[in-house]
Each structure stands twice: as structure tokens, then as C-alpha cells.
Motif scaffolding. Structure first.
Motif, PDB file in Angstrom:
ATOM      1  N   MET B 144      -8.906   7.926  -1.308  1.00 25.08           N
ATOM      2  CA  MET B 144      -7.471   8.021  -1.031  1.00 25.08           C
ATOM      3  C   MET B 144      -6.828   6.642  -1.010  1.00 25.08           C
ATOM      4  N   LEU B 145      -7.580   5.669  -0.498  1.00 23.89           N
ATOM      5  CA  LEU B 145      -7.046   4.315  -0.376  1.00 23.89           C
ATOM      6  C   LEU B 145      -6.823   3.687  -1.750  1.00 23.89           C
ATOM      7  N   ILE B 146      -7.717   3.999  -2.677  1.00 22.10           N
ATOM      8  CA  ILE B 146      -7.653   3.339  -3.977  1.00 22.10           C
ATOM      9  C   ILE B 146      -6.705   4.066  -4.935  1.00 22.10           C
ATOM     10  N   SER B 147      -6.417   5.355  -4.680  1.00 21.12           N
ATOM     11  CA  SER B 147      -5.698   6.138  -5.694  1.00 21.12           C
ATOM     12  C   SER B 147      -4.262   5.669  -5.983  1.00 21.12           C
ATOM     13  N   PRO B 148      -3.455   5.223  -4.999  1.00 22.90           N
ATOM     14  CA  PRO B 148      -2.111   4.744  -5.375  1.00 22.90           C
ATOM     15  C   PRO B 148      -2.161   3.579  -6.348  1.00 22.90           C
ATOM     16  N   VAL B 149      -3.098   2.663  -6.113  1.00 24.11           N
ATOM     17  CA  VAL B 149      -3.241   1.504  -6.999  1.00 24.11           C
ATOM     18  C   VAL B 149      -3.604   1.983  -8.400  1.00 24.11           C
ATOM     19  N   ILE B 150      -4.518   2.949  -8.457  1.00 26.95           N
ATOM     20  CA  ILE B 150      -4.998   3.430  -9.744  1.00 26.95           C
ATOM     21  C   ILE B 150      -3.896   4.182 -10.487  1.00 26.95           C
ATOM     22  N   ILE B 151      -3.079   4.953  -9.753  1.00 23.58           N
ATOM     23  CA  ILE B 151      -1.981   5.683 -10.402  1.00 23.58           C
ATOM     24  C   ILE B 151      -0.982   4.689 -11.000  1.00 23.58           C
ATOM     25  N   MET B 152      -0.670   3.642 -10.232  1.00 23.84           N
ATOM     26  CA  MET B 152       0.319   2.668 -10.709  1.00 23.84           C
ATOM     27  C   MET B 152      -0.194   1.917 -11.939  1.00 23.84           C
ATOM     28  N   LEU B 153      -1.445   1.442 -11.861  1.00 25.37           N
ATOM     29  CA  LEU B 153      -2.010   0.721 -13.002  1.00 25.37           C
ATOM     30  C   LEU B 153      -2.105   1.644 -14.216  1.00 25.37           C
ATOM     31  N   GLY B 154      -2.441   2.929 -13.962  1.00 23.55           N
ATOM     32  CA  GLY B 154      -2.526   3.893 -15.055  1.00 23.55           C
ATOM     33  C   GLY B 154      -1.182   4.105 -15.732  1.00 23.55           C
ATOM     34  N   ALA B 155      -0.107   4.121 -14.923  1.00 22.41           N
ATOM     35  CA  ALA B 155       1.231   4.304 -15.493  1.00 22.41           C
ATOM     36  C   ALA B 155       1.586   3.129 -16.405  1.00 22.41           C
ATOM     37  N   ILE B 156       1.235   1.913 -15.964  1.00 20.31           N
ATOM     38  CA  ILE B 156       1.592   0.724 -16.751  1.00 20.31           C
ATOM     39  C   ILE B 156       0.752   0.642 -18.027  1.00 20.31           C
ATOM     40  N   THR B 157      -0.582   0.773 -17.875  1.00 22.18           N
ATOM     41  CA  THR B 157      -1.434   0.662 -19.063  1.00 22.18           C
ATOM     42  C   THR B 157      -1.207   1.840 -20.002  1.00 22.18           C
ATOM     43  N   GLY B 158      -0.961   3.030 -19.433  1.00 18.09           N
ATOM     44  CA  GLY B 158      -0.697   4.208 -20.270  1.00 18.09           C
ATOM     45  C   GLY B 158       0.557   4.024 -21.112  1.00 18.09           C
ATOM     46  N   ALA B 159       1.614   3.499 -20.501  1.00 18.68           N
ATOM     47  CA  ALA B 159       2.863   3.266 -21.231  1.00 18.68           C
ATOM     48  C   ALA B 159       2.641   2.227 -22.329  1.00 18.68           C
TER      49      ALA B 159
END
Lengths: 136, 180
Positions: B144-159
Motif C-alpha cells: 500500500m505504501l509503494i502503490s501511489p508512487v508506482i501509479i504516478m510513475l506509471g502515468a508519466i512513463t505510460g504517457a
């Protein structure tokens, strides 16, 4: 090469994406920001106070609830108090009373060696997790 | 490319394209691991550019082929074959390929490759978190602690990957029209 830079301008990127793309991107960013608050709340109750006597866990208490417990062992008696998210050894029957003098803590551990009583704070984990990672 | 065509075994140019795209994916995957990153497990997922391009131009079967070849050959070169990283890699790769294909068919022209790439990146990250929880970490608070960071990085790299894919696909389509 020139065309690549032309396409990568903000307006170029704006034109290549659809409305739904932008909504999706903003939704994910909003979710991230919201989850930072959510996670903080989620992690809070994870702080446990574990009291061990003679290598056996006798109490597992929540650091957020004020309470006081007494641990009786064949070697003596210890009183542990939790107040305002801090723990201290209130009384101890041992000679040197190092544990009592250690005072209030909110992380780490208090050890009363003569009575074999250990009070440790932190982590939500159980006994199963003894290692952070194992490399093979 | 065509000069390798063997008369005994008739092959369509498409098969060659998929083989070439697989090789690109392995190459990009390898080069990507050499790029220094501020966080050790952070990856841009550049190989997803190739997967997405294949998926959009040749369909699910080709996209899945490229993903599987990339994961197998990439892990053999990287020395992670059948290790924990391999399990995460194949799980994330297969799940994200399926979701990208499904989202393309569900939403059609409503989503550009950028949106498809975003969904793919999210699926990749979430399935990897799930697999990591299932097999390796077993601590929900750590996940749970790591998931916000991962979602944000995923949004940037995905875009980012989606934008590059759009550029590549536009060029390929232009080239095809010029050839006609």
C-alpha cells in the motif's frame, strides 16, 4: 529529426491525444494525490507494542490506545504504560532500573535484562517476518 | 529483409515484421537496463513502445508473440531467467498486452495510443504489485505504501511511451501510403 521536435511540442501532444486520454491521465494523477492521504491513514494503526517475557510474547498492544499492563514473571514484576502514543516502563522490580530510566519511547525497544522482559515498538508485522529480504 | 526469404518455406512479410519487432523489443529491453535510474526498480518500460506498435498494427497474436519473446530472451540475456524478476516480468507483460488489446477494441477511436499505453502501464504495475504480494512480500502495508508512487510513475512513463508510439505509427502509416 526536425519533425520529431515539432510533434513533441505541447500543442503537438495535445493534438495527438483524445479527450478520453486526457481524462484518464488526470484521473491517475488525482488518484495518486488522493492515495498519499489515504495511505498515511492506513499505515497509522500499524504501530504495535509487543511485550515479551522470557522469549514469549505476552501482550500485543496498540500504541494509539492509552493503557497500562503489568507483567509478572518468576523473576519479578514490570509495569508498562502507554500514553499519548509513547511507551515507558513505569515500574520494575529489578535492581538497577535501567529500563525505568530509559523513559518514554515511540520506536525501538526497552529491555529489562534482569527480569527478561522486552518491550518493542513499531511494525505491523507478525512473527513470520524475520528478514527484510533473502537473496538467493 | 526479403532476401532471407526461403523458397522451401513460404512466409509472408508480416512474419518478418514480427520477428524484426521482437528483436527490437529485446534490444530496447536490454538498452533500457543500462540507463541509470534514481530508483533501482524504476523502469520506463521502453520495450512497451514496440509491444504497443505491434499490437496496434498486427493484432493480439503478434503483440503477445513479441511480448513473450522479449520476456524470455531478455531474461536469458539479463540472467534473471525463472527468477523472481522473471515471474514479475512475464505476469506484467502478458496482463498489460491483454488489457491494451481489450481497451483498443472496447474504446476504439476514443482512446489514442497514449490512452492505451496508460492503461497498459497501469495493468503492468498493478499485476506486478499483485504478484509481488502473492509470492515475495506478503506485507499489505508495504504494498500500500509503494502503490501511489508506482501509479504516478506509471502515468508519466505510460504517457511518454504512448506519445513515442503515436509518432512511430504515424510514420509507418505515412510510409505505407507513400508506397501505394
Amino acid at each position: 529529426m526536425k519533425r520529431i521536435f515539432k510533434d513533441l511540442t505541447p500543442s503537438g501532444i495535445f493534438n495527438m491525444t483524445t479527450f478520453l486520454d486526457k481524462v484518464l491521465f488526470l484521473l491517475l494523477i488525482a488518484l495518486t494525490i488522493a492515495s498519499f492521504f489515504f495511505v498515511k491513514r492506513f499505515i497509522q494503526p500499524g504501530s504495535l507494542v509487543r511485550i515479551m517475557s522470557d522469549n514469549k510474547t505476552v501482550y500485543v498492544l496498540n500504541l494509539n490506545e492509552d493503557t497500562a499492563v503489568s507483567v509478572k514473571t518468576p523473576l519479578g514484576e514490570n509495569v508498562i504504560e502507554i500514553k499519548d502514543k509513547m511507551v515507558h516502563m513505569k515500574e520494575a522490580s529489578c535492581q538497577n532500573k535501567l529500563c525505568v530510566h530509559q523513559g518514554w519511547i515511540d520506536r525501538g525497544a526497552i529491555v529489562c535484562l534482569p527480569n527478561k522482559v522486552i518491550v518493542s515498538v513499531g511494525g505491523g508485522g507478525g512473527d513470520s517476518k524475520k528478514y527484510d529480504a533473502i537473496s538467493r | 529483409m526479403m532476401q532471407y526469404q526461403d523458397s522451401s518455406e513460404p512466409k509472408t512479410p508480416e512474419t518478418f515484421h514480427i520477428a524484426l519487432l521482437s528483436a527490437y523489443a529485446v534490444g530496447v529491453h536490454g538498452i533500457e537496463s543500462l540507463i541509470p535510474m534514481p530508483i533501482p526498480w524504476l523502469k520506463i518500460g521502453l520495450a512497451n513502445i514496440i509491444t504497443l506498435t505491434t499490437l496496434l498494427l498486427y493484432g493480439l497474436k503478434a503483440g503477445m508473440t513479441v511480448t513473450l519473446i522479449r520476456v524470455f530472451i531478455g531474461s536469458l540475456f539479463g540472467g534473471t531467467f525463472l527468477g523472481p524478476a522473471f515471474v514479475l516480468s512475464i505476469g506484467g507483460g502478458v496482463a498489460s498486452t491483454l488489457v491494451m488489446w481489450a481497451s483498443r477494441n472496447l474504446f476504439g477511436r476514443l482512446l489514442s495510443p497514449v490512452g492505451v499505453s496508460l492503461l497498459g502501464a497501469m495493468t503492468h504495475n498493478i499485476s506486478q504489485l499483485f504478484l509481488a504480494y502473492l509470492f515475495f512480500v506478503r506485507r499489505i502495508e508495504a504494498i500500500m505504501l509503494i502503490s501511489p508512487v508506482i501509479i504516478m510513475l506509471g502515468a508519466i512513463t505510460g504517457a511518454f511511451n504512448g506519445i513515442i508510439t503515436t509518432l512511430i505509427i504515424n510514420r509507418i502509416k505515412e510510409h505505407r501510403e507513400n508506397q501505394k
